[in-house]
Write a protein that holds these residues in place. Structure first.
Motif, PDB file in Angstrom:
ATOM      1  N   GLN A  91       0.855  -1.177   0.000  1.00 50.27           N
ATOM      2  CA  GLN A  91       0.000   0.000   0.000  1.00 50.27           C
ATOM      3  C   GLN A  91       0.893   1.229   0.000  1.00 50.27           C
ATOM      4  O   GLN A  91       1.849   1.293   0.765  1.00 50.27           O
ATOM      5  CB  GLN A  91      -0.874   0.057   1.256  1.00 50.27           C
ATOM      6  CG  GLN A  91      -1.890  -1.034   1.359  1.00 50.27           C
ATOM      7  CD  GLN A  91      -2.784  -0.844   2.555  1.00 50.27           C
ATOM      8  OE1 GLN A  91      -3.963  -0.618   2.378  1.00 50.27           O
ATOM      9  NE2 GLN A  91      -2.253  -0.913   3.753  1.00 50.27           N
ATOM     10  N   VAL A  92       0.560   2.181  -0.879  1.00 53.52           N
ATOM     11  CA  VAL A  92       1.296   3.436  -0.917  1.00 53.52           C
ATOM     12  C   VAL A  92       0.304   4.588  -0.810  1.00 53.52           C
ATOM     13  O   VAL A  92      -0.809   4.505  -1.323  1.00 53.52           O
ATOM     14  CB  VAL A  92       2.157   3.567  -2.191  1.00 53.52           C
ATOM     15  CG1 VAL A  92       3.291   2.565  -2.196  1.00 53.52           C
ATOM     16  CG2 VAL A  92       1.333   3.430  -3.442  1.00 53.52           C
ATOM     17  N   ALA A  93       0.707   5.633  -0.118  1.00 58.52           N
ATOM     18  CA  ALA A  93      -0.152   6.800   0.059  1.00 58.52           C
ATOM     19  C   ALA A  93       0.525   8.028  -0.536  1.00 58.52           C
ATOM     20  O   ALA A  93       1.753   8.117  -0.586  1.00 58.52           O
ATOM     21  CB  ALA A  93      -0.424   7.027   1.549  1.00 58.52           C
ATOM     22  N   ALA A  94      -0.292   8.972  -0.984  1.00 57.00           N
ATOM     23  CA  ALA A  94       0.222  10.196  -1.583  1.00 57.00           C
ATOM     24  C   ALA A  94      -0.728  11.354  -1.308  1.00 57.00           C
ATOM     25  O   ALA A  94      -1.882  11.145  -0.925  1.00 57.00           O
ATOM     26  CB  ALA A  94       0.402  10.014  -3.081  1.00 57.00           C
ATOM     27  N   ASN A  95      -0.217  12.565  -1.534  1.00 61.06           N
ATOM     28  CA  ASN A  95      -1.034  13.763  -1.351  1.00 61.06           C
ATOM     29  C   ASN A  95      -2.213  13.786  -2.315  1.00 61.06           C
ATOM     30  O   ASN A  95      -3.290  14.257  -1.965  1.00 61.06           O
ATOM     31  CB  ASN A  95      -0.201  15.029  -1.596  1.00 61.06           C
ATOM     32  CG  ASN A  95       0.957  15.137  -0.656  1.00 61.06           C
ATOM     33  OD1 ASN A  95       1.955  14.457  -0.859  1.00 61.06           O
ATOM     34  ND2 ASN A  95       0.847  15.948   0.358  1.00 61.06           N
ATOM     35  N   ARG A  96      -1.974  13.276  -3.531  1.00 61.17           N
ATOM     36  CA  ARG A  96      -2.988  13.324  -4.575  1.00 61.17           C
ATOM     37  C   ARG A  96      -2.913  12.070  -5.419  1.00 61.17           C
ATOM     38  O   ARG A  96      -1.831  11.600  -5.755  1.00 61.17           O
ATOM     39  CB  ARG A  96      -2.678  14.510  -5.494  1.00 61.17           C
ATOM     40  CG  ARG A  96      -3.775  15.440  -5.744  1.00 61.17           C
ATOM     41  CD  ARG A  96      -3.283  16.680  -6.471  1.00 61.17           C
ATOM     42  NE  ARG A  96      -2.506  16.387  -7.664  1.00 61.17           N
ATOM     43  CZ  ARG A  96      -2.667  17.020  -8.819  1.00 61.17           C
ATOM     44  NH1 ARG A  96      -3.548  17.974  -8.941  1.00 61.17           N
ATOM     45  NH2 ARG A  96      -1.920  16.720  -9.849  1.00 61.17           N
ATOM     46  N   ILE A  97      -4.086  11.548  -5.768  1.00 60.76           N
ATOM     47  CA  ILE A  97      -4.161  10.420  -6.703  1.00 60.76           C
ATOM     48  C   ILE A  97      -5.099  10.836  -7.825  1.00 60.76           C
ATOM     49  O   ILE A  97      -6.216  11.289  -7.570  1.00 60.76           O
ATOM     50  CB  ILE A  97      -4.680   9.144  -6.013  1.00 60.76           C
ATOM     51  CG1 ILE A  97      -3.708   8.738  -4.908  1.00 60.76           C
ATOM     52  CG2 ILE A  97      -4.858   8.020  -7.034  1.00 60.76           C
ATOM     53  CD1 ILE A  97      -4.168   7.608  -4.044  1.00 60.76           C
ATOM     54  N   ILE A  98      -4.628  10.690  -9.041  1.00 60.24           N
ATOM     55  CA  ILE A  98      -5.443  10.975 -10.221  1.00 60.24           C
ATOM     56  C   ILE A  98      -5.790   9.627 -10.844  1.00 60.24           C
ATOM     57  O   ILE A  98      -4.901   8.891 -11.280  1.00 60.24           O
ATOM     58  CB  ILE A  98      -4.685  11.841 -11.256  1.00 60.24           C
ATOM     59  CG1 ILE A  98      -4.110  13.113 -10.630  1.00 60.24           C
ATOM     60  CG2 ILE A  98      -5.589  12.166 -12.441  1.00 60.24           C
ATOM     61  CD1 ILE A  98      -5.123  14.079 -10.107  1.00 60.24           C
ATOM     62  N   THR A  99      -7.084   9.292 -10.864  1.00 64.50           N
ATOM     63  CA  THR A  99      -7.512   8.003 -11.408  1.00 64.50           C
ATOM     64  C   THR A  99      -7.580   8.063 -12.932  1.00 64.50           C
ATOM     65  O   THR A  99      -7.483   9.137 -13.528  1.00 64.50           O
ATOM     66  CB  THR A  99      -8.875   7.587 -10.832  1.00 64.50           C
ATOM     67  OG1 THR A  99      -9.854   8.536 -11.251  1.00 64.50           O
ATOM     68  CG2 THR A  99      -8.832   7.519  -9.310  1.00 64.50           C
TER      69      THR A  99
END
Length: 68
Positions: A4-12
């Motif tokens: 699992q990775v987390a980020a400030n922003r994810i663009i699908t």
């Protein structure tokens, strides 16, 4: 390998933006994308923006134009 990775922003792949999101991966294949709900165990923070792209019906995650 699952991770699992987390980020400030994810663009699908449909251009939806998730702020503070988590991407679950099985090797290089995206299995789930969701909002970050507090601190989640075993989640790697990579920050910045993760972009999800679909090719041949399979989703892959990219950070700085490199597959995660």
């Amino acid at each position: 390998m699952k991770r699992q990775v987390a980020a400030n922003r994810i663009i699908t792949s449909d251009n939806t933006e998730i702020k503070l999101g988590v991407v679950e991966l099985d090797d290089t294949i995206v299995t789930r994308v969701c909002s970050l709900q507090g601190e989640q165990p075993f989640t790697e923070w990579i920050g910045g923006t993760i972009t999800i792209k679909t090719a041949d019906g399979v989703m892959h995650a990219y950070k700085d134009n490199k597959m995660i």
